[in-house]
Design a protein around this motif. Structure first.
Motif, mmCIF file in Angstrom:
data_model
loop_
_atom_site.group_PDB
_atom_site.id
_atom_site.type_symbol
_atom_site.label_atom_id
_atom_site.label_comp_id
_atom_site.label_asym_id
_atom_site.label_seq_id
_atom_site.Cartn_x
_atom_site.Cartn_y
_atom_site.Cartn_z
ATOM 1 N N ARG A 4 1.198 -1.054 -0.111
ATOM 2 C CA ARG A 4 -0.114 0.242 -0.135
ATOM 3 C C ARG A 4 0.456 1.348 0.246
ATOM 4 N NH1 ARG A 4 -2.799 -3.897 1.709
ATOM 5 N NH2 ARG A 4 -4.477 -4.378 1.835
ATOM 6 N N LEU A 5 1.998 1.166 0.494
ATOM 7 C CA LEU A 5 3.144 2.422 1.004
ATOM 8 C C LEU A 5 3.585 2.525 -1.020
ATOM 9 C CD1 LEU A 5 4.254 4.789 2.560
ATOM 10 C CD2 LEU A 5 6.316 2.554 2.794
ATOM 11 N N ALA A 6 3.781 1.421 -1.290
ATOM 12 C CA ALA A 6 4.793 1.301 -2.519
ATOM 13 C C ALA A 6 3.134 2.284 -3.176
ATOM 14 C CB ALA A 6 4.884 0.307 -2.763
ATOM 15 N N GLN A 7 2.179 1.749 -3.720
ATOM 16 C CA GLN A 7 0.651 2.229 -4.060
ATOM 17 C C GLN A 7 0.840 3.977 -4.231
ATOM 18 O OE1 GLN A 7 -2.735 0.235 -3.729
ATOM 19 N NE2 GLN A 7 -2.855 0.381 -6.373
ATOM 20 N N ASN A 26 0.667 0.372 -10.653
ATOM 21 C CA ASN A 26 0.064 -0.344 -9.632
ATOM 22 C C ASN A 26 -0.779 -1.239 -9.345
ATOM 23 O OD1 ASN A 26 -0.607 2.638 -7.903
ATOM 24 N ND2 ASN A 26 -1.611 3.535 -9.611
ATOM 25 N N PHE A 27 -1.215 -2.064 -10.781
ATOM 26 C CA PHE A 27 -1.992 -2.914 -11.401
ATOM 27 C C PHE A 27 -0.762 -3.854 -10.827
ATOM 28 C CE2 PHE A 27 -4.164 -1.433 -14.844
ATOM 29 C CZ PHE A 27 -5.303 -1.253 -14.211
ATOM 30 N N MET A 28 0.209 -3.878 -10.693
ATOM 31 C CA MET A 28 1.622 -5.635 -10.391
ATOM 32 C C MET A 28 1.770 -5.094 -8.889
ATOM 33 S SD MET A 28 4.336 -4.387 -12.787
ATOM 34 C CE MET A 28 6.157 -5.248 -11.989
ATOM 35 N N ILE A 29 1.601 -3.815 -8.445
ATOM 36 C CA ILE A 29 1.241 -3.860 -6.758
ATOM 37 C C ILE A 29 0.300 -4.369 -6.445
ATOM 38 C CG2 ILE A 29 1.507 -1.819 -4.947
ATOM 39 C CD1 ILE A 29 2.651 -0.455 -6.610
ATOM 40 N N GLN A 30 -1.457 -4.019 -6.779
ATOM 41 C CA GLN A 30 -2.143 -4.376 -6.834
ATOM 42 C C GLN A 30 -1.625 -6.672 -6.520
ATOM 43 O OE1 GLN A 30 -5.706 -3.254 -8.185
ATOM 44 N NE2 GLN A 30 -4.500 -0.813 -7.639
ATOM 45 N N GLY A 31 -1.949 -6.443 -8.189
ATOM 46 C CA GLY A 31 -1.333 -7.986 -7.830
ATOM 47 C C GLY A 31 -0.011 -8.767 -6.692
ATOM 48 N N LEU A 32 0.600 -8.143 -6.740
ATOM 49 C CA LEU A 32 1.702 -8.445 -5.352
ATOM 50 C C LEU A 32 0.877 -8.701 -4.158
ATOM 51 C CD1 LEU A 32 5.087 -7.033 -6.609
ATOM 52 C CD2 LEU A 32 4.310 -9.621 -6.719
ATOM 53 N N ASP A 33 0.504 -7.806 -3.594
ATOM 54 C CA ASP A 33 -0.846 -8.226 -2.991
ATOM 55 C C ASP A 33 -1.539 -8.763 -2.704
ATOM 56 O OD1 ASP A 33 -1.190 -6.869 0.348
ATOM 57 O OD2 ASP A 33 -3.109 -5.820 -0.545
ATOM 58 N N ALA A 34 -2.425 -9.525 -3.342
ATOM 59 C CA ALA A 34 -2.937 -9.992 -3.129
ATOM 60 C C ALA A 34 -2.172 -11.767 -3.256
ATOM 61 C CB ALA A 34 -3.895 -10.391 -4.822
ATOM 62 N N LEU A 39 -0.834 -16.377 -0.242
ATOM 63 C CA LEU A 39 0.357 -17.034 -0.117
ATOM 64 C C LEU A 39 0.178 -17.235 1.219
ATOM 65 C CD1 LEU A 39 3.054 -18.411 -0.582
ATOM 66 C CD2 LEU A 39 4.388 -15.947 -0.537
ATOM 67 N N ARG A 40 0.575 -15.928 1.677
ATOM 68 C CA ARG A 40 -0.374 -15.529 3.572
ATOM 69 C C ARG A 40 -1.180 -17.106 4.538
ATOM 70 N NH1 ARG A 40 2.266 -17.648 7.929
ATOM 71 N NH2 ARG A 40 0.956 -16.611 9.741
ATOM 72 N N ALA A 41 -2.312 -16.795 3.349
ATOM 73 C CA ALA A 41 -3.254 -18.017 3.782
ATOM 74 C C ALA A 41 -3.342 -19.450 3.404
ATOM 75 C CB ALA A 41 -4.994 -17.246 2.871
ATOM 76 N N THR A 42 -2.081 -19.648 2.545
ATOM 77 C CA THR A 42 -1.874 -20.933 2.615
ATOM 78 C C THR A 42 -0.235 -21.388 3.525
ATOM 79 O OG1 THR A 42 -2.183 -21.077 -0.275
ATOM 80 C CG2 THR A 42 -0.700 -22.195 0.497
#
Length: 57
Positions: A4-7, A26-34, A39-42
């Motif tokens: 979010r800071l990067a965005q 912005n799309f790359m940042i959103q994709g990496l965040d998702a 990954l954390r949920a996994t």
């Protein structure tokens, strides 16, 4: 938090870069965040499975 800071940091730079590039970043940042969220949920699910398997033995 860092995504979010990067965005937020990318937004004011619009005057210095083409719109397409800023949108792409912005799309790359959103994709990496998702991906980070998934990954954390996994990892959380794997920890749960490991705990359950240890409890069975």
């Amino acid at each position: 938090m860092m995504f979010r800071l990067a965005q937020n940091n990318n937004a004011p730079a619009a005057g210095n870069m083409p719109d397409g590039l800023q949108n792409t970043l912005n799309f790359m940042i959103q994709g990496l965040d998702a991906m980070n969220t998934g990954l954390r949920a996994t990892y959380m699910k794997l920890e749960e499975i490991e705990r359950l398997l240890k409890a069975r033995h």
